[in-house]
Write a protein that holds these residues in place. Sequence first.
Motif, short mmCIF file in Angstrom:
data_model
loop_
_atom_site.label_atom_id
_atom_site.label_comp_id
_atom_site.label_asym_id
_atom_site.label_seq_id
_atom_site.Cartn_x
_atom_site.Cartn_y
_atom_site.Cartn_z
N THR A 180 -0.70 -4.50 2.87
CA THR A 180 -1.54 -3.38 3.29
C THR A 180 -0.99 -2.76 4.58
OG1 THR A 180 -3.42 -4.53 2.34
CG2 THR A 180 -3.91 -2.75 3.88
N LEU A 210 3.31 5.70 -1.38
CA LEU A 210 3.15 5.78 -2.84
C LEU A 210 4.32 5.09 -3.54
CD1 LEU A 210 1.09 7.01 -4.69
CD2 LEU A 210 2.53 9.04 -4.88
N LEU A 211 5.53 5.27 -3.01
CA LEU A 211 6.70 4.65 -3.63
C LEU A 211 6.65 3.13 -3.49
CD1 LEU A 211 9.67 7.00 -2.71
CD2 LEU A 211 8.52 6.73 -4.90
N GLY A 214 3.20 2.09 -5.58
CA GLY A 214 3.12 2.55 -6.97
C GLY A 214 1.70 2.88 -7.37
N SER A 215 0.84 3.01 -6.38
CA SER A 215 -0.59 3.20 -6.63
C SER A 215 -1.23 3.53 -5.30
CB SER A 215 -1.16 1.92 -7.23
OG SER A 215 -2.56 1.91 -7.08
N GLU A 216 -2.52 3.89 -5.33
CA GLU A 216 -3.18 4.12 -4.05
C GLU A 216 -3.66 2.83 -3.43
OE1 GLU A 216 -5.99 6.88 -5.70
OE2 GLU A 216 -5.18 8.49 -4.46
N ASP A 217 -3.83 1.82 -4.26
CA ASP A 217 -4.34 0.54 -3.76
C ASP A 217 -3.24 -0.50 -3.79
OD1 ASP A 217 -7.18 1.48 -3.87
OD2 ASP A 217 -6.62 1.62 -6.00
N GLU A 221 0.75 -3.19 -9.24
CA GLU A 221 1.94 -2.33 -9.12
C GLU A 221 2.72 -2.66 -7.85
OE1 GLU A 221 2.40 -0.02 -11.51
OE2 GLU A 221 0.57 -0.72 -12.48
N ARG A 225 6.58 -4.38 -7.43
CA ARG A 225 7.62 -3.65 -6.69
C ARG A 225 8.23 -4.49 -5.59
NH1 ARG A 225 6.71 2.74 -7.01
NH2 ARG A 225 6.26 2.67 -9.23
N LEU B 46 -1.69 7.64 -11.44
CA LEU B 46 -1.93 6.48 -10.60
C LEU B 46 -2.89 5.52 -11.32
CD1 LEU B 46 -2.21 8.21 -7.14
CD2 LEU B 46 -0.30 6.95 -8.11
N SER B 48 -4.92 3.51 -10.14
CA SER B 48 -6.05 3.08 -9.32
C SER B 48 -7.36 3.24 -10.11
CB SER B 48 -6.13 3.92 -8.06
OG SER B 48 -4.85 4.18 -7.57
#
Lengths: 512, 157
Positions: A180, A210-211, A214-217, A221, A225, B46, B48
């Motif tokens: 995080t 984002l890279l 790979g997601s907002e959370d 993903e 990575r 995404l 999410s």
Amino acid sequence: MSRGQGMAQFLDNLKAAPRRFAESAWRSGTPNTDRSRSSFVFGNVFLHLHPVRTHRWSLRWSTTWGLGIASVSAFLITLVTGVLLMFYYKPYPDVAYDAIKDIHFVVPTGRFIRNLHRWAGNIMAVSVLLHMARTFYTAAYRKPREFNWVVGMVLLVVTLGLAFTGYLLPWDQLAYWAITIGANIAQSPREVTDALGMTAVFDPGGLQKLLLLGSEDVGAEALIRFYLLHVMILPLVLVLLIAVHFWRIRKDGGLTRPEDADRRVGGPAGIHPSFTEAPQKTYHLAAVVRGRTAAVGRGPEGTVPAMPHLFYAEMAALMLTVFVCLLLSLLIDAPLKELANPSVPENPAKAPWYFLGLQELVSFSAFMGGIGIPAIVILGLALIPYLDRETTGTGEWFGGPGGGRLVAGSAVFGLAAVLLVETFAIRLGWIREWWLAAPQILITLVNPGTVLTLIYALYSIWLVRRHQSGRAGALGLFTCFLCGFVVLTIIGTWFRGPNWGFYWSRAHWPGH
Amino acid sequence: MNERSRLAPEPMPRRDFLGLSAMTSALVALLFAGIGMMRLPKAAVLPSPSRRFRVQLPESLADGEAYVPPGRAVAFYRRGDTVYAMSTICTHLGCVVRPTASGFDCPCHGSRFGPDGAVLKGPAPKALPWLQVRAIGRNAYVVDEGRTVPSGTVVQA
């Protein structure tokens, strides 16, 4: 030829097959003379990165303290143990933690292999940092070794990247909050773009986060990575760069040594061949390349055959590293915290020791501490060989104008400055506490981290003027940054408690 | 016919020209292949989960007391007959802040926020964002963590 003769021939060949196989594999006879050992070394793909002869200066412990070999040895241990851990590790959030627990408590030798992986990783981080310090203080980055110093900088960054991506994988509390925080540091250029009001049109921070995730959370993903980075991308980059690093050591003429190294290691050792100045390399014979390789035209004085002398030295460094890693792994288990809990961070949430200096810096400003200052430091370090074009003191510890006295003085200055700035910030707070409405860009630009960097930079410029020497400035700056790094790391490790508050000891932490 | 020596350099020999164009086209091809590959890691959709959820505030929630639904990073407050909500994700580096009597404390890097989410101390660059809340009756509300509203925006209970 009769049938009997053919059969005898066949049997002879069969009997000779093992010997011939060995001959074909090694490309030379038994390495029992200097001559055959030499052809053994340069006829073998793994050994030929060694020179045929090594200067006795390079074999002194105090030349390198074996730190480069220690780094590679630690890397080899992580490589082997890492592959073993991959037998059981599963990079998915709902099973990763259980997989690590299995490795720790169920898998035969799993705990030991995991400990070894963790300790070798730590030793690698330490030895890479010390190796850089050694190279710097002996002025070994100077021409023609500038580029190898830059490769070394990238290797340092990749090593820290491997360490970071590594401790994310167990998906415990440390891992989850480190991902995080790491992802948000990647996003922290927004601190600047927000202040300039351009995030809507230009948002490199958001893209980086984002890279990475790979997601907002932070979730499946992100884990896959970081796993990919840890086990594939970064190791490949590292191996490639290590190859370049090694190759350049040879092409740049081996380890740096002072001009009078021949005299200082004493007379020639034993019987040695006489070298001619004639070009010996095929590309010189083809007359298409100007110049000579580093060895051509140099006498054999002070050199010994790499096999076995250099091999013994390397083996010693390797065995010492293995020994330290084994010992630590037997004594101290790799940590595993509770299962990741996305709604409650640990308090305090601390990174492993090598990032606690950085954590101290990001506690002043995310962008400056996490990206700005590290980038300035790495760029500054990479520039050193191009700014210091002097020649005095090359190959000497603390070589250069001022020497050891200047380094000691800089250490005192560096320690005093970092302690003063930290004491100020801890006792009196910083801009936000005196002026609530302070614009963020002001704090991003003026915070304890940037102030300290500026003090160090000014001190270094003062040294350049005083000694009329770039090397003096570099010695001062490097020593200051080293002191700053050590002090910030110590404060982060032992003197920060809940809510990142300052505490003299753990016993003073408030109870929960 | 040709006066020049065979060894004298030509202005731009045909061979060099062809070689150079081959090299250039190969580099351009590699460059675009690289750019194409760089496109892959940036997800188009995404994964999410939805950030909108329904919450039932406890009847006993006192004025100024925070209610954080389990597993969520949102703090709900009641003030008089109004209700409002704030994100509890630190604007510094994304740790979850803890509601206290005087606002919020961040455990990671020591940021402190006031009861209205404004930064009081520490490295946080922005106030905690207030979130859009919709009353759906009987003390139940719908909130969207992805939709922020200006600080001070409340809804009638």
